[in-house]
Structure formats: C-alpha cells, structure tokens
Design a protein around this motif. Structure first.
Motif, PDB file in Angstrom:
ATOM      1  N   MET A   1       0.832  -1.198   0.000  1.00  0.00           N
ATOM      2  CA  MET A   1       0.000   0.000   0.000  1.00  0.00           C
ATOM      3  C   MET A   1       0.871   1.253   0.000  1.00  0.00           C
ATOM      4  O   MET A   1       1.937   1.289   0.604  1.00  0.00           O
ATOM      5  N   THR A   2       0.415   2.283  -0.686  1.00  0.00           N
ATOM      6  CA  THR A   2       1.129   3.549  -0.690  1.00  0.00           C
ATOM      7  C   THR A   2       0.898   4.278   0.622  1.00  0.00           C
ATOM      8  O   THR A   2      -0.231   4.386   1.096  1.00  0.00           O
ATOM      9  N   THR A   3       1.978   4.777   1.221  1.00  0.00           N
ATOM     10  CA  THR A   3       1.854   5.521   2.467  1.00  0.00           C
ATOM     11  C   THR A   3       1.134   6.837   2.192  1.00  0.00           C
ATOM     12  O   THR A   3       1.517   7.575   1.274  1.00  0.00           O
ATOM     13  N   PRO A   4       0.088   7.170   2.958  1.00  0.00           N
ATOM     14  CA  PRO A   4      -0.613   8.440   2.731  1.00  0.00           C
ATOM     15  C   PRO A   4       0.333   9.623   2.892  1.00  0.00           C
ATOM     16  O   PRO A   4       1.229   9.615   3.735  1.00  0.00           O
ATOM     17  N   LYS A   5       0.132  10.623   2.071  1.00  0.00           N
ATOM     18  CA  LYS A   5       0.930  11.833   2.202  1.00  0.00           C
ATOM     19  C   LYS A   5       0.518  12.588   3.456  1.00  0.00           C
ATOM     20  O   LYS A   5      -0.632  12.525   3.896  1.00  0.00           O
ATOM     21  N   THR A   6       1.484  13.324   4.006  1.00  0.00           N
ATOM     22  CA  THR A   6       1.271  14.055   5.258  1.00  0.00           C
ATOM     23  C   THR A   6       1.380  15.549   5.016  1.00  0.00           C
ATOM     24  O   THR A   6       2.326  16.018   4.386  1.00  0.00           O
ATOM     25  N   VAL A   7       0.403  16.292   5.534  1.00  0.00           N
ATOM     26  CA  VAL A   7       0.415  17.746   5.453  1.00  0.00           C
ATOM     27  C   VAL A   7       0.317  18.314   6.855  1.00  0.00           C
ATOM     28  O   VAL A   7      -0.429  17.813   7.694  1.00  0.00           O
ATOM     29  N   LEU A   8       1.084  19.359   7.103  1.00  0.00           N
ATOM     30  CA  LEU A   8       1.004  20.097   8.362  1.00  0.00           C
ATOM     31  C   LEU A   8       0.401  21.459   8.060  1.00  0.00           C
ATOM     32  O   LEU A   8       0.872  22.164   7.160  1.00  0.00           O
ATOM     33  N   ILE A   9      -0.633  21.818   8.806  1.00  0.00           N
ATOM     34  CA  ILE A   9      -1.346  23.079   8.601  1.00  0.00           C
ATOM     35  C   ILE A   9      -1.287  23.885   9.891  1.00  0.00           C
ATOM     36  O   ILE A   9      -1.592  23.367  10.967  1.00  0.00           O
ATOM     37  N   THR A  10      -0.908  25.141   9.807  1.00  0.00           N
ATOM     38  CA  THR A  10      -0.872  25.995  10.994  1.00  0.00           C
ATOM     39  C   THR A  10      -2.178  26.787  11.106  1.00  0.00           C
ATOM     40  O   THR A  10      -2.845  27.070  10.115  1.00  0.00           O
ATOM     41  N   GLY A  11      -2.540  27.129  12.342  1.00  0.00           N
ATOM     42  CA  GLY A  11      -3.700  27.984  12.577  1.00  0.00           C
ATOM     43  C   GLY A  11      -5.017  27.338  12.206  1.00  0.00           C
ATOM     44  O   GLY A  11      -5.802  27.898  11.437  1.00  0.00           O
ATOM     45  N   THR A  12      -5.308  26.159  12.806  1.00  0.00           N
ATOM     46  CA  THR A  12      -6.494  25.401  12.388  1.00  0.00           C
ATOM     47  C   THR A  12      -7.645  25.442  13.388  1.00  0.00           C
ATOM     48  O   THR A  12      -8.580  24.657  13.281  1.00  0.00           O
ATOM     49  N   ILE A  16     -10.398  29.498   7.823  1.00  0.00           N
ATOM     50  CA  ILE A  16      -9.779  28.828   6.686  1.00  0.00           C
ATOM     51  C   ILE A  16      -8.929  27.651   7.138  1.00  0.00           C
ATOM     52  O   ILE A  16      -8.913  26.597   6.491  1.00  0.00           O
ATOM     53  N   GLY A  17      -8.208  27.807   8.233  1.00  0.00           N
ATOM     54  CA  GLY A  17      -7.355  26.720   8.698  1.00  0.00           C
ATOM     55  C   GLY A  17      -8.144  25.480   9.063  1.00  0.00           C
ATOM     56  O   GLY A  17      -7.770  24.351   8.701  1.00  0.00           O
ATOM     57  N   LEU A  18      -9.239  25.664   9.792  1.00  0.00           N
ATOM     58  CA  LEU A  18     -10.091  24.537  10.165  1.00  0.00           C
ATOM     59  C   LEU A  18     -10.666  23.878   8.908  1.00  0.00           C
ATOM     60  O   LEU A  18     -10.630  22.648   8.761  1.00  0.00           O
ATOM     61  N   ALA A  19     -11.197  24.675   7.997  1.00  0.00           N
ATOM     62  CA  ALA A  19     -11.786  24.127   6.784  1.00  0.00           C
ATOM     63  C   ALA A  19     -10.749  23.411   5.929  1.00  0.00           C
ATOM     64  O   ALA A  19     -11.037  22.383   5.303  1.00  0.00           O
ATOM     65  N   THR A  20      -9.528  23.926   5.901  1.00  0.00           N
ATOM     66  CA  THR A  20      -8.463  23.281   5.136  1.00  0.00           C
ATOM     67  C   THR A  20      -8.118  21.925   5.724  1.00  0.00           C
ATOM     68  O   THR A  20      -7.900  20.946   4.993  1.00  0.00           O
ATOM     69  N   ALA A  21      -8.043  21.847   7.043  1.00  0.00           N
ATOM     70  CA  ALA A  21      -7.728  20.570   7.691  1.00  0.00           C
ATOM     71  C   ALA A  21      -8.776  19.512   7.351  1.00  0.00           C
ATOM     72  O   ALA A  21      -8.440  18.363   7.023  1.00  0.00           O
ATOM     73  N   ILE A  22     -10.033  19.883   7.404  1.00  0.00           N
ATOM     74  CA  ILE A  22     -11.102  18.934   7.082  1.00  0.00           C
ATOM     75  C   ILE A  22     -11.017  18.522   5.617  1.00  0.00           C
ATOM     76  O   ILE A  22     -11.106  17.325   5.272  1.00  0.00           O
ATOM     77  N   ALA A  23     -10.819  19.491   4.736  1.00  0.00           N
ATOM     78  CA  ALA A  23     -10.777  19.189   3.302  1.00  0.00           C
ATOM     79  C   ALA A  23      -9.578  18.325   2.945  1.00  0.00           C
ATOM     80  O   ALA A  23      -9.676  17.415   2.106  1.00  0.00           O
ATOM     81  N   ALA A  24      -8.429  18.592   3.553  1.00  0.00           N
ATOM     82  CA  ALA A  24      -7.231  17.786   3.274  1.00  0.00           C
ATOM     83  C   ALA A  24      -7.434  16.350   3.738  1.00  0.00           C
ATOM     84  O   ALA A  24      -7.069  15.393   3.038  1.00  0.00           O
ATOM     85  N   ALA A  25      -8.031  16.182   4.912  1.00  0.00           N
ATOM     86  CA  ALA A  25      -8.299  14.831   5.406  1.00  0.00           C
ATOM     87  C   ALA A  25      -9.294  14.113   4.503  1.00  0.00           C
ATOM     88  O   ALA A  25      -9.138  12.919   4.207  1.00  0.00           O
ATOM     89  N   ARG A  26     -10.313  14.815   4.047  1.00  0.00           N
ATOM     90  CA  ARG A  26     -11.288  14.210   3.139  1.00  0.00           C
ATOM     91  C   ARG A  26     -10.645  13.821   1.810  1.00  0.00           C
ATOM     92  O   ARG A  26     -11.103  12.881   1.141  1.00  0.00           O
ATOM     93  N   ALA A  27      -9.572  14.530   1.433  1.00  0.00           N
ATOM     94  CA  ALA A  27      -8.853  14.202   0.196  1.00  0.00           C
ATOM     95  C   ALA A  27      -7.881  13.041   0.389  1.00  0.00           C
ATOM     96  O   ALA A  27      -7.187  12.663  -0.553  1.00  0.00           O
ATOM     97  N   GLY A  28      -7.829  12.491   1.613  1.00  0.00           N
ATOM     98  CA  GLY A  28      -7.021  11.310   1.866  1.00  0.00           C
ATOM     99  C   GLY A  28      -5.668  11.560   2.486  1.00  0.00           C
ATOM    100  O   GLY A  28      -4.886  10.620   2.688  1.00  0.00           O
ATOM    101  N   TRP A  29      -5.371  12.814   2.824  1.00  0.00           N
ATOM    102  CA  TRP A  29      -4.083  13.141   3.416  1.00  0.00           C
ATOM    103  C   TRP A  29      -4.085  12.881   4.922  1.00  0.00           C
ATOM    104  O   TRP A  29      -5.102  13.116   5.599  1.00  0.00           O
ATOM    105  N   THR A  30      -2.968  12.417   5.438  1.00  0.00           N
ATOM    106  CA  THR A  30      -2.756  12.435   6.878  1.00  0.00           C
ATOM    107  C   THR A  30      -2.528  13.889   7.259  1.00  0.00           C
ATOM    108  O   THR A  30      -1.585  14.525   6.787  1.00  0.00           O
TER     109      THR A  30
END
Length: 281
Positions: A1-12, A16-30
């Motif tokens: 299996m491919t290891t999920p990509k990881t993103v770090l987001i500041t100010g969540t 916008i930060g909260l919405a970005t975190a949710i959207a990134a997770a929904r896109a399959g990112w850790t």
C-alpha cells in the motif's frame, strides 16, 4: 500500500485553517492540524467527526512565533509519520489601525506572527519537504498585493510574505519543492471577530482620522456581508495541495482576482517565475 501523504497546517482552530484541515483529510491526506492553544480544538474535532475523518486528523500544538515549538512539532511528525509532504502556512493575526494611532510594538507583533512565523515554519519544514519533493502553500491575502487603508501593519506583513515566497519559489524549485501563495479576498470567518474591534472606541480615539475611519468601516462591513465562506476559499488550497505543479499565485474568487488585478497583470505569477527561474538555472 502507498503511504498516505502528510500535510502540516498551521492555525487550524477556526476559519480557513479549520476548513483546510477537514478538506485535506477528506482528500485522503494524513493531516496534522496545529494551533497555538489546544483548548480551542473542540470545533475542529467536532467537524472531523461530522465529516468522518477523525482517523486522518491529528491535532498538535504549534506556535509560529516560538522556534522551539515549531521544531518539536516537526520532530513529532517525522517520528510518527516518517515524512512531510506539504506545509500550509495559515496562522495569522489581524492588526487594524493607522500608523499615527498604532504603537511600534503593534507593528512588530503583526510582523512577528504574519511574516516571521511564516519564515520560521517554512525554514524548519524545508529539509523534510525536499526529501519528499513536496510543497509549501501559504495563505496570504489580497492585502499582500493591494495596500488597504487602516491596515498598514497587516498589509505590510502580507506584502513581506508575498516577496519572501516569490523570491523563494525559483530556488525551492531547483530542489523539487513547489511554492504557492493563496490570496483570499473577504472571507466570512472568526478572523474578523478575532481582531477584537471596538468600533465606537476606535472612532472616539481616531481624532482627525475619524471621518475616513467611519467611511472605511462602513465599506468593509458591506463587503463582508457577501464574503466567501471558508469552505469556498479552501477549494483553491486543496487544488494547490493535490494538483500537479500548481501556479505560484492563486486567488480564491472572481472578486479576489479582479481586486488583485488592479496591481497584478501577472495574476498566476507565471511571468515572474519564468523570468526568475532563468536566474538560477
């Protein structure tokens, strides 16, 4: 299996930060969702549960004005996930007022959070992003390309971020790291409330600037009546996160594009990047 990509987001913790975190997770990112005060994580955790992405969101403390906090958070991310594929610089703070009525400390604080915090987080993340051939995405503002009345400190910091990132982009590209800035216009979020404006007190203390301030506040209230939602603005961030070689500069709405165009003819940054890339290759 491919290891999920990881993103770090500041100010969540909100907006916008909260919405970005949710959207990134929904896109399959850790998704490593960071904030300065972990007691404000409740809204993010509730949203994660609502969208069914709790297992892909990890909340950590990170204060962008504290280099030790940044280093500690990144060490934990690499130890736990083995990689960092993207950094989203979103943390920021508003600063409202004109220079004669604003202290130098207020100007320095605005630069510390909105500019030096971005520099510090980016500097610390770059070795890991080089290893992953990743990307840096930074939420700036149309206030980083068009100076706005009574926002001198905030716009100065955002202009600084834009200059930093535009200068970094061709250099980072030589080591496989993409750099993108996201320029929202008016966004309906807690950011406005977090500035903590007491309008009657501001007007009372404004002296000769009171008529201009009153006109500016009236105009700004009207714009925010029809502002984008954070979720709408986040579409551009997720496109930059997941797309192949995103452009350097991205506006989040037609209004933001039209507004930025009053200064920028090169809306997506490609002309500047084409030029400066020839300077390092």
């Amino acid at each position: 299996m491919t290891t999920p990509k990881t993103v770090l987001i500041t100010g969540t913790s909100s907006g916008i930060g909260l919405a970005t975190a949710i959207a990134a997770a929904r896109a399959g990112w850790t998704t490593v969702a960071t904030m300065r005060d972990l007691s404000k994580a409740e809204n993010l955790l509730e949203a994660a549960a609502e969208h069914g992405v709790t297992d892909r969101i990890q909340v950590k403390r990170l204060d962008v004005v504290d280099p030790a906090s940044i280093a500690s958070c990144l060490d934990e991310v690499i130890a736990e996930h083995g990689r960092l594929d993207a950094l989203v610089n979103n943390a920021g703070a508003g600063q409202f007022g004109t220079v004669e009525l604003t202290s130098l400390d207020d100007f320095r604080n605005a630069m510390e959070v909105n500019y030096f915090g971005v520099v510090a987080a980016t500097r610390a993340a770059l070795p890991h992003l080089r290893a992953a051939q990743g990307r840096v995405i930074t939420v700036t503002s149309v206030g980083g390309v068009v100076g706005q009345p009574f926002n001198e400190a905030y716009c100065a910091a955002k202009f600084a971020v834009e200059g930093f990132m535009e200068s970094l982009a061709p250099v980072a590209a030589t080591v496989g790291v993409d750099v993108t800035v996201i320029e929202p216009g008016a966004v309906a979020s807690d950011f406005i409330a977090n500035v903590g404006l007491d309008v009657p007190a501001l007007l009372a203390a404004a002296g000769p600037y009171a008529p201009a301030l009153e006109a500016y506040i009236a105009r700004t209230r009207d714009i925010f009546t029809n502002a984008q939602t954070p979720a709408e603005a986040v579409t551009a961030i997720i496109d930059a996160l997941t797309g192949d070689h995103p452009p350097f500069r991205v506006q989040t709405s037609d209004w933001a594009r039209d507004f930025a165009a009053t200064t920028l003819a090169d809306l997506d940054g490609s002309a500047v990047q084409t030029l400066t890339n020839t300077w390092v290759r």
